[in-house]
Design a protein around this motif. Structure first.
Motif, mmCIF file in Angstrom:
data_model
loop_
_atom_site.group_PDB
_atom_site.id
_atom_site.type_symbol
_atom_site.label_atom_id
_atom_site.label_comp_id
_atom_site.label_asym_id
_atom_site.label_seq_id
_atom_site.Cartn_x
_atom_site.Cartn_y
_atom_site.Cartn_z
ATOM 1 N N GLN A 55 0.811 -1.214 0.000
ATOM 2 C CA GLN A 55 0.000 0.000 0.000
ATOM 3 C C GLN A 55 0.847 1.268 0.000
ATOM 4 O O GLN A 55 0.644 2.165 -0.830
ATOM 5 C CB GLN A 55 -0.939 0.008 1.211
ATOM 6 C CG GLN A 55 -2.125 -0.925 1.095
ATOM 7 C CD GLN A 55 -3.107 -0.485 0.029
ATOM 8 O OE1 GLN A 55 -3.213 0.693 -0.300
ATOM 9 N NE2 GLN A 55 -3.828 -1.435 -0.525
ATOM 10 N N LEU A 56 1.789 1.379 0.920
ATOM 11 C CA LEU A 56 2.604 2.591 0.978
ATOM 12 C C LEU A 56 3.530 2.735 -0.229
ATOM 13 O O LEU A 56 3.662 3.838 -0.769
ATOM 14 C CB LEU A 56 3.397 2.627 2.284
ATOM 15 C CG LEU A 56 2.626 3.160 3.494
ATOM 16 C CD1 LEU A 56 3.489 3.118 4.738
ATOM 17 C CD2 LEU A 56 2.137 4.584 3.247
ATOM 18 N N PRO A 57 4.194 1.656 -0.696
ATOM 19 C CA PRO A 57 4.971 1.811 -1.930
ATOM 20 C C PRO A 57 4.126 2.273 -3.114
ATOM 21 O O PRO A 57 4.562 3.123 -3.900
ATOM 22 C CB PRO A 57 5.542 0.404 -2.166
ATOM 23 C CG PRO A 57 5.634 -0.193 -0.807
ATOM 24 C CD PRO A 57 4.442 0.338 -0.070
ATOM 25 N N VAL A 58 2.918 1.735 -3.249
ATOM 26 C CA VAL A 58 2.045 2.173 -4.343
ATOM 27 C C VAL A 58 1.627 3.625 -4.133
ATOM 28 O O VAL A 58 1.563 4.414 -5.084
ATOM 29 C CB VAL A 58 0.818 1.249 -4.461
ATOM 30 C CG1 VAL A 58 -0.222 1.850 -5.407
ATOM 31 C CG2 VAL A 58 1.237 -0.125 -4.962
ATOM 32 N N GLY A 59 1.338 3.999 -2.887
ATOM 33 C CA GLY A 59 1.018 5.392 -2.610
ATOM 34 C C GLY A 59 2.161 6.320 -2.977
ATOM 35 O O GLY A 59 1.953 7.403 -3.541
ATOM 36 N N TYR A 60 3.388 5.894 -2.674
ATOM 37 C CA TYR A 60 4.570 6.688 -3.035
ATOM 38 C C TYR A 60 4.687 6.827 -4.552
ATOM 39 O O TYR A 60 4.916 7.928 -5.077
ATOM 40 C CB TYR A 60 5.817 6.014 -2.461
ATOM 41 C CG TYR A 60 7.124 6.631 -2.925
ATOM 42 C CD1 TYR A 60 7.609 7.786 -2.332
ATOM 43 C CD2 TYR A 60 7.860 6.046 -3.953
ATOM 44 C CE1 TYR A 60 8.804 8.354 -2.756
ATOM 45 C CE2 TYR A 60 9.049 6.604 -4.381
ATOM 46 C CZ TYR A 60 9.523 7.752 -3.781
ATOM 47 O OH TYR A 60 10.698 8.309 -4.206
ATOM 48 N N LEU A 61 4.530 5.714 -5.274
ATOM 49 C CA LEU A 61 4.619 5.763 -6.737
ATOM 50 C C LEU A 61 3.498 6.610 -7.333
ATOM 51 O O LEU A 61 3.690 7.286 -8.348
ATOM 52 C CB LEU A 61 4.568 4.344 -7.308
ATOM 53 C CG LEU A 61 5.795 3.475 -7.036
ATOM 54 C CD1 LEU A 61 5.547 2.045 -7.510
ATOM 55 C CD2 LEU A 61 7.032 4.051 -7.716
#
Length: 392
Positions: A55-61
């Motif tokens: 979730q957080l990596p996708v949010g960052y991207l």
């Protein structure tokens, strides 16, 4: 409502709404393949773990490279999950499909941020309620169709037919997103810029560190999701095994919940925009325990139908309120990461709660997972009441 908001409303309603053919009966399907309640909780754990890990990596991207690529590719990957379920002959074969299905929610930060960018500030909750209303059309009709199909042809044969229909529909929805969505945001960076791992991790958590309101919302949503995770997995098991409902009757209950959504979601969104986010979230968290407890006391179809329909009304209120609250407290450049945190932290609760529910069911009694859910929702309400401040 902008172009992207309209495209997402249609493709999400169709592509995800079709899953209501199978999700109300998923637990029964897994148990029929020889799994125990503990294994059912284990599969939910795998699904949740895959979701929260990304979730957080996708949010960052989402905040760095834009929204469309993630929305399109995430939906495409998830569309293969029903085909894996179709081919499964043992519960172990479901595991790859569970991992693929997780991509439906993994790209939520990108979808939510793209939708948020396309709606007017003063109508945010109403806009979210509009897409939820379209979604409710499917949540009303699909479980009824699925329930009667399973009653007629049997659980395993019926679920395999449902999986095929769901997979094809999800593929078509992914194609629609690829053709019609337009990228309207991308965080520009220097071509030579290569941020370190430490900086990337720091940027992922920056909204959580700096926004106190988000911290309160995340903790409240975590407690509330402990309740939701138990209810989602075990209500469908409790209804036939303890109360005595048939599969078709449970399908009608799910359809009744969808009908309630169609009738109430747009008015609910308008009320949230008028009266504020905090009171809406508080109302949802505080009243649900009454209906959760009442469900354990129900003795027949009519009681279950009325209780579940009323419960669904108050259960829904918190969703557009929280989605609108995220936009209120986070700038456009932070929305992907903020939505990532909003999906990850409650996702942890959704991951562990089914296993906790299985433990309580098997060691204490069938009603105890629901008592635990009621308590978790009460604690979430108390937290919001004391610590959350309405955004300016």
């Amino acid at each position: 409502m902008g172009r992207n908001a309209l495209v997402l409303s249609i493709t999400e309603s169709v592509g995800q709404g079709i899953l209501f053919l199978m999700t109300p009966f998923w637990s029964l399907f897994v148990l029929d393949m020889g799994a125990s309640l503990s294994i059912l909780g284990f599969l939910a754990f795998i699904l949740g773990l895959t979701r929260i890990a990304l979730q957080l990596p996708v949010g960052y991207l989402t905040d760095r490279i834009g929204r469309k690529k993630l929305v399109v590719w995430g939906g495409l990957v998830a569309s293969f999950a029903p085909f894996v379920y179709f081919s499964a002959t043992r519960w172990e074969h479901l595991i790859p499909g569970v991992v693929l299905e997780a991509f439906t929610n993994i790209v939520l930060p990108a979808r939510q941020a793209m939708f948020a960018d396309a709606v007017e500030p003063e109508r945010r909750a109403t806009a979210f309620a509009a897409i939820h209303t379209l979604f409710a059309v499917f949540s009303m009709t699909m479980p009824v169709i699925g329930g009667f199909l399973l009653e007629r042809v049997g659980l395993l044969s019926g679920m395999r037919a449902v999986f095929l229909v769901s997979g094809v529909t999800m593929l078509l929805a992914s194609l629609g997103r690829w053709v019609f969505l337009r990228e309207d945001f991308a965080q520009q960076s220097s071509p030579d810029e290569r941020p370190s791992i430490g900086r990337i991790v720091s940027e992922m958590f920056e909204p959580v560190r700096s926004l106190r309101a988000l911290q309160v919302v995340l903790l409240g949503a975590f407690l509330y999701s402990l309740a939701v995770g138990v209810l989602t997995r075990y209500s469908v098991v409790y209804a036939p095994s303890v109360i005595g409902l048939s599969t078709a009757q449970w399908g009608l209950v799910a359809g009744g919940i969808g009908a309630m959504g169609i009738l109430t979601r747009l008015p609910t969104g308008r009320l949230i925009d008028r009266f504020g986010r905090k009171i809406s979230v508080l109302l949802s968290y505080a009243i649900r325990p009454v209906f959760i407890t009442a469900f354990t006391l129900a003795t027949g179809f009519s009681q279950v139908l009325l209780i579940q329909m009323a419960d669904s009304l108050f259960a829904y209120v918190q969703q557009p309120a929280l989605e609108a609250l995220v936009i209120d407290i986070a700038s456009k450049e932070r929305r992907g990461r903020t939505y990532g945190a909003m999906n990850m932290i409650p996702g942890i609760a959704l991951t562990v709660s089914p296993m906790l529910g299985a433990f309580l069911w098997e060691s204490v009694g069938a009603a105890w997972p629901f008592y635990f859910s009621a308590l978790a929702s009460v604690l979430a309400a108390a937290l919001v009441f004391v610590f959350l401040r309405e955004p300016e």
